[in-house]
Motif scaffolding. Structure first.
Motif, PDB file in Angstrom:
ATOM      1  N   THR A 573       0.842  -1.198   0.000  1.00 55.53           N
ATOM      2  CA  THR A 573       0.000   0.000   0.000  1.00 55.53           C
ATOM      3  C   THR A 573       0.876   1.245   0.000  1.00 55.53           C
ATOM      4  O   THR A 573       2.001   1.233   0.503  1.00 55.53           O
ATOM      5  CB  THR A 573      -0.946   0.021   1.211  1.00 55.53           C
ATOM      6  OG1 THR A 573      -0.174   0.236   2.415  1.00 55.53           O
ATOM      7  CG2 THR A 573      -1.706  -1.285   1.336  1.00 55.53           C
ATOM      8  N   ILE A 578      -2.250   0.986  -4.831  1.00 56.38           N
ATOM      9  CA  ILE A 578      -1.898  -0.327  -4.285  1.00 56.38           C
ATOM     10  C   ILE A 578      -1.120  -1.089  -5.347  1.00 56.38           C
ATOM     11  O   ILE A 578      -1.470  -1.050  -6.536  1.00 56.38           O
ATOM     12  CB  ILE A 578      -3.172  -1.083  -3.863  1.00 56.38           C
ATOM     13  CG1 ILE A 578      -3.840  -0.342  -2.688  1.00 56.38           C
ATOM     14  CG2 ILE A 578      -2.867  -2.518  -3.480  1.00 56.38           C
ATOM     15  CD1 ILE A 578      -5.203  -0.856  -2.328  1.00 56.38           C
ATOM     16  N   ALA A 613      -3.821   5.079   0.018  1.00 60.26           N
ATOM     17  CA  ALA A 613      -3.941   4.087   1.084  1.00 60.26           C
ATOM     18  C   ALA A 613      -3.212   4.632   2.310  1.00 60.26           C
ATOM     19  O   ALA A 613      -2.091   5.115   2.211  1.00 60.26           O
ATOM     20  CB  ALA A 613      -3.338   2.757   0.644  1.00 60.26           C
ATOM     21  N   PHE A 631      -7.967  -3.191   2.480  1.00 54.16           N
ATOM     22  CA  PHE A 631      -7.064  -2.051   2.573  1.00 54.16           C
ATOM     23  C   PHE A 631      -7.789  -0.842   3.170  1.00 54.16           C
ATOM     24  O   PHE A 631      -8.929  -0.549   2.828  1.00 54.16           O
ATOM     25  CB  PHE A 631      -6.539  -1.670   1.185  1.00 54.16           C
ATOM     26  CG  PHE A 631      -5.863  -2.804   0.467  1.00 54.16           C
ATOM     27  CD1 PHE A 631      -4.519  -3.055   0.645  1.00 54.16           C
ATOM     28  CD2 PHE A 631      -6.590  -3.626  -0.384  1.00 54.16           C
ATOM     29  CE1 PHE A 631      -3.901  -4.096  -0.023  1.00 54.16           C
ATOM     30  CE2 PHE A 631      -5.982  -4.671  -1.057  1.00 54.16           C
ATOM     31  CZ  PHE A 631      -4.634  -4.915  -0.871  1.00 54.16           C
ATOM     32  N   THR A 633      -8.088   3.076   3.257  1.00 53.08           N
ATOM     33  CA  THR A 633      -7.762   4.183   2.356  1.00 53.08           C
ATOM     34  C   THR A 633      -8.361   5.484   2.879  1.00 53.08           C
ATOM     35  O   THR A 633      -9.119   5.494   3.849  1.00 53.08           O
ATOM     36  CB  THR A 633      -8.299   3.925   0.929  1.00 53.08           C
ATOM     37  OG1 THR A 633      -9.703   4.219   0.882  1.00 53.08           O
ATOM     38  CG2 THR A 633      -8.053   2.498   0.492  1.00 53.08           C
TER      39      THR A 633
END
Length: 984
Positions: A573, A578, A613, A631, A633
């Motif tokens: 990240t 990504i 991210a 993830f 973000t």
């Protein structure tokens, strides 16, 4: 013969629909993508559309998308729109376009206002006879006949043999009604959607007897009231879907039934069935409804639709859904990433940390609170939804639930949708900002704060570790436990590992100066560290550190988190998206077996609501056993199925040659393949017709016959060749999406450059023989002439050399000397100032810059004449010339401005020195010019130690001069940064 001719292979390829879906989900049978999982893009007149009302959408077999608007037809190649408007060439009689209908021969029917009908195929237009009123739709049936639906007049038919101008063979089937859409079903029956209902037309009925029944009213046959029907399509199961002003209906086996009771009052304007079997229904004022397995979803202006009035819909060859509205164009596409934001019930969009609780449940922490994402749905993680807190970090809790680190409220724990206080600054933490948490197998709790690392054992004893105990920094961002039981600590200044021997610093700074350690991933024998210089691998058996960063091909330094997906994927990240790299390749690079590493990059185009991210707290990404990776973000939580991420198709990206020009003039490259001998420049425009990531398509080309190697074009879609030698050439273009394999080229155009008559072989041979004969005859004469000319030539050369040398010296002097005062001019002064400034900075010596200006010089010119003004400037120049010395340099700056550089003069003496010059200038006698003429100057002074660049030194001196003028002129102003900075 044609100038440029498409190869047979290319012509066949144009009939196929090639596409590449970079990461397209594989759905189980009967599955349907929820509307919330689509990624949307919009276009309007601000993005190049000629008009915001998209009346119709079509895609031809070459891959182009076409849009009908009230200001003409727009063809889209993924990058830009090309307009086709009213003209004799196109056969479009009015720019207002209502209908676009494509066929399987790369053809397109275009119809609209004023009855205009035309047919486009490849690069040609074939105008058709004009209808009597606006055309809403056209249909070419299986027998080649053309059916036309008109506004207010009804439906008529033209046989396939009709020629331009022969309208007497038209047959009217419906009259005095507005017909909106036509359909030929699999049984070759013709259907017409009209303002008076849905009619089945008998195309075999004779048009001569007025009593013949040419149509059947479907709604009337079913005992239903008359309805306005806007559209009709045939579904995959053979039934017909009917759009009316009061709901959607299905016609199957002769019976009409309501599609769904929720839609009974909706005015349905457009219909489509997608590849999954879902039904899409555009409405007059409610946006779009998606119907699948009895479930209905709605997409309207509040969810991003440009306008709630839907006019047209299409699913393209890549699977994307295009929706035309009164307010612009929307595209929905399946993206590899699914993102959960506040619009999908996430508590806050700015997410800093995520942790998986099981395969189907993820806990997310944002700047506004806690969320649970379970079974693909987001919801508040607390029963008390009013609880607000800024979450930084998570860790699994041995007794169940999760530890929660906050920004302002210390450490808490979450369990059973409840949040409980645990530790804060008042009960033992150095501060309340908790960025990393770890509970080890012995029940010890490790808490990373921005003021040190806290250890709390099972008996409640506290220990705070900081720099004094051996940590490289007290700003703790990451914690991890390796298989040896060692604790890894990531800080803002480096990495430390804690074992039985105490704290040991890991010298990650040796890897291109890495400092920030944002995250860890542990595997037996290795520790992977994300840093501000890339990904570092630490080998435990010998302590070897290896960096995988820019030198290995990664285009970014700062990486926040590394997650392994269990299937050869390492996910990284960053603030710029990504990245996915191969686990095996990462080891190969670290072991020195491989120089560079391939990667895939994902950003907003791939379904991320934000490519930023987040990092600096842990965990910023997590994975589950079922292969999903999650993830945190700056706009929500994004997730991807890593198994699907590795499934790439090898289907070709459609490529078209858009235009070919010869010396700036476009040619029809389908009709010619010979270029005249006078051709200087050949320009070829091409495009890859992929719409998922059109702005990221990369190209390469080669021109066989010129070079056999590929020329990388990047994202440029133009190839240009100049001064091509006579011969045969083949132009080949290949395309790819970033970081994927190149597709085999299937676009080839061939052409020949004809030779001039003197470039033909026989002419060249004869010319060579003639030249040889002439050369032999001239050789003897030339030798004699050269000997006679040698002496004369030497004299001429010597004379010209002397003249050139003198001219060069004159030019050099003029370029650097002011003609009026004979002082150095501004160009020479600038060069000298730069040199002296750099010397002063290097040697740490003083350097003074002075700009002086003759006071009220305009009045001197006005009162005494410009000639006297020139004499005054000369007088000042002569006075300054007397001041010139090895450490004093003067120049005329321009007009009435002069400059000085004084080396070695200390700042405290500068004012007195400059003021003495001012007084000296003021005392110059100008009585020979006028008894009343007096000249004074204002000075601005700045010092080299005040600035970092010589241009800034000029600026400060100029500002000081400006202040001197404001202070009444005839004074010296030193530039100061504080008040009381002028002295006179």
């Amino acid at each position: 013969m044609s100038v440029i001719q498409l190869s047979v292979t290319q012509l066949k390829a144009r009939l196929c629909w090639f596409y590449l879906i970079f990461l397209f989900p594989v759905l189980p049978a009967n599955a349907s993508i929820p509307l919330a999982n689509y990624f949307n893009d919009t276009w309007s007149t601000q993005d190049g559309l000629p008009h915001n009302s998209i009346n119709a959408i079509a895609q031809t077999t070459d891959g182009y998308l076409w849009f009908a608007t009230w200001e003409g037809v727009a063809r889209y190649n993924g990058r830009e729109f090309r307009f086709y408007e009213r003209s004799d060439k196109t056969g479009i009689v009015d720019s207002g376009t209502r209908a676009l209908v494509s066929d399987d021969q790369n053809g397109l029917w275009v119809a609209g206002a004023r009855g205009g009908i035309t047919y486009h195929k490849d690069t040609k237009w074939y105008p058709q006879p004009v209808a009597k009123n606006m055309v809403n739709h056209v249909l070419k049936d299986s027998e080649g006949g053309l059916w036309i639906a008109t506004e207010g007049l009804g439906v008529f038919h033209r046989p396939h043999s009709i020629n331009q101008g022969q309208q007497d063979s038209e047959s009217w089937y419906l009259e005095n009604t507005s017909a909106y859409r036509l359909l030929e079903d699999k049984q070759s029956q013709i259907w017409a959607a009209t303002e008076k209902g849905l009619f089945r037309l008998d195309k075999n009925a004779s048009h001569t007897p007025s009593t013949n029944k040419k149509y059947e009213d479907v709604f009337k046959q079913n005992g239903l009231p008359e309805k306005r029907v806007y559209s009709v399509i045939e579904l995959k199961n053979g039934s017909l879907l009917i759009a009316t002003d009061k709901g959607a209906y299905v016609l199957k086996n002769g019976r009409v039934s309501l599609l769904h009771s929720e839609l009974i009052n909706e005015a349905i304007s457009a219909l489509m069935e997608d590849e999954e079997g879902s039904l899409w229904l555009g409405t007059i004022n409610k946006g779009v409804f998606k119907f699948h397995d009895g479930e209905i979803e709605n997409l309207n202006a509040e969810q991003g639709l440009p306008n709630n009035r839907v006019l047209s819909m299409l699913q393209d060859i890549e699977g994307s859904i295009w929706i035309g509205t009164n307010g612009g164009l929307l595209r929905l596409r399946s993206a590899p990433f699914t993102t959960f934001t506040s619009e999908r019930q996430l508590v806050g969009d700015y997410v800093r940390s995520v942790i998986s609780l099981d395969n189907d449940t993820v806990l997310a922490g944002s700047s506004e609170g806690l969320s649970l994402i379970k079974n693909n749905k987001a919801q508040p993680a607390l029963d008390n939804s009013a609880t607000k807190l800024s979450v930084l970090s998570f860790a699994k809790r041995n007794q169940g639930g999760a530890w929660v680190g906050t920004y302002l409220n210390g450490l808490k724990y979450w369990q059973d949708n409840q949040l409980f206080d645990y530790l804060d600054q008042n009960s033992g933490l150095p501060n309340n900002e908790v960025r990393a948490i770890l509970e080890d197998n012995q029940g010890n709790l490790w808490i990373g704060t921005t003021n040190g690392l806290v250890k709390r054992d099972t008996e409640g004893h506290y220990q705070v570790l900081g720099r004094e105990q051996g940590l490289p920094d007290e700003y703790i961002m990451a914690l991890a436990r390796d298989n040896r039981g060692q604790l890894w600590v990531g800080t803002g200044v480096g990495v430390a590992v804690l074992n039985d021997n105490g704290l040991q610093n890991i010298p990650i700074q040796s890897q291109e100066g890495a400092a920030y350690a944002f995250g860890f991933w542990i595997e037996p024998g290795f520790v992977w560290i994300t840093t501000d210089r890339g990904l570092i691998r630490y080998r435990q058996r010998d302590g070897q550190l290896k960096l995988i960063g820019r030198s290995a091909g990664l285009p970014i330094d700062k990486l926040f988190q590394v997650v392994y997906d269990g299937d050869d994927g390492l996910w990284l990240t960053s603030n710029r998206g990504i990245w996915r790299i191969s686990y095996e390749s990462a080891h190969a690079v670290a072991d020195g077996k491989q120089q560079t590493i391939a990667f895939e990059h994902f950003a907003e185009d791939d379904g991320l609501a934000s490519a930023q991210a987040n990092g600096g707290s842990n965990p910023a990404a997590t994975s589950t056993d079922n292969g999903k990776v999650w993830f945190a973000t700056a706009k929500g939580v994004s997730t991807i199925d890593s198994a699907l991420a590795s499934q790439k198709t090898a289907l070709r990206l459609p490529i078209v040659i858009e235009s070919v020009s010869i010396d700036g003039h476009n040619i029809d490259f389908t009709e010619h393949n010979e270029l005249p001998a006078s051709t200087n420049r050949v320009t070829i425009n091409f495009a890859g017709l992929g719409y998922v990531m059109s702005s990221r398509i990369e190209y390469r080309t080669k021109l066989l016959g010129f070079k056999s190697d590929w020329a990388l074009r990047g994202k440029n879609t133009v190839a240009e060749y100049t001064n091509l030698a006579p011969g045969d050439y083949k132009f080949v273009v290949s395309a790819r999406y970033p970081y994927s394999d190149w597709h085999n080229a299937d676009q080839i155009i061939e052409f020949r450059v004809l030779p001039h008559f003197w470039q033909r072989l026989r002419v060249q041979v004869a010319f060579v023989l003639l030249v040889i004969i002439l050369m032999v005859g001239l050789m003897y004469w030339r030798l004699h002439s050269l000997k006679q000319s040698e002496v004369r030539l030497k004299a001429i050369i010597e004379k010209q050399t002397h003249t050139l040398r003198q001219t060069s010296e004159d030019f050099q002097r003029q370029a650097n000397e002011d003609e009026l005062t004979k002082l150095p001019n501004r160009r020479a002064f600038d060069r000298l100032l730069k040199e002296k400034f750099e010397q002063a900075k290097q040697n740490n010596t003083s350097l003074v810059m002075v700009i002086m200006d003759i006071d009220h010089f305009k009045k001197i010119n006005d009162n005494y004449s410009h000639l006297v003004g020139d004499k005054v400037i000369q007088a000042l120049g002569n006075e300054l010339l007397q001041l010139s010395a090895p450490d004093v340099h003067v120049a005329r700056w321009g007009g009435e401005e002069f400059t000085m550089i004084i080396e070695g003069l200390e700042a405290e003496k500068a004012f007195d020195y400059c003021d003495s010059i001012r007084q000296r200038i003021a005392s110059i006698d100008h009585s020979h010019l006028s008894n009343t003429l007096k000249m004074t100057v204002s000075m601005g002074v700045a010092f080299a130690h005040q600035v970092g660049h010589y241009e800034d030194l000029i600026r400060l001196a100029d500002q000081a001069l400006y202040q001197a003028k404001n202070d009444g002129r005839n004074c010296v102003q030193l530039w100061r940064t504080q008040k009381n900075n002028n002295r006179t």
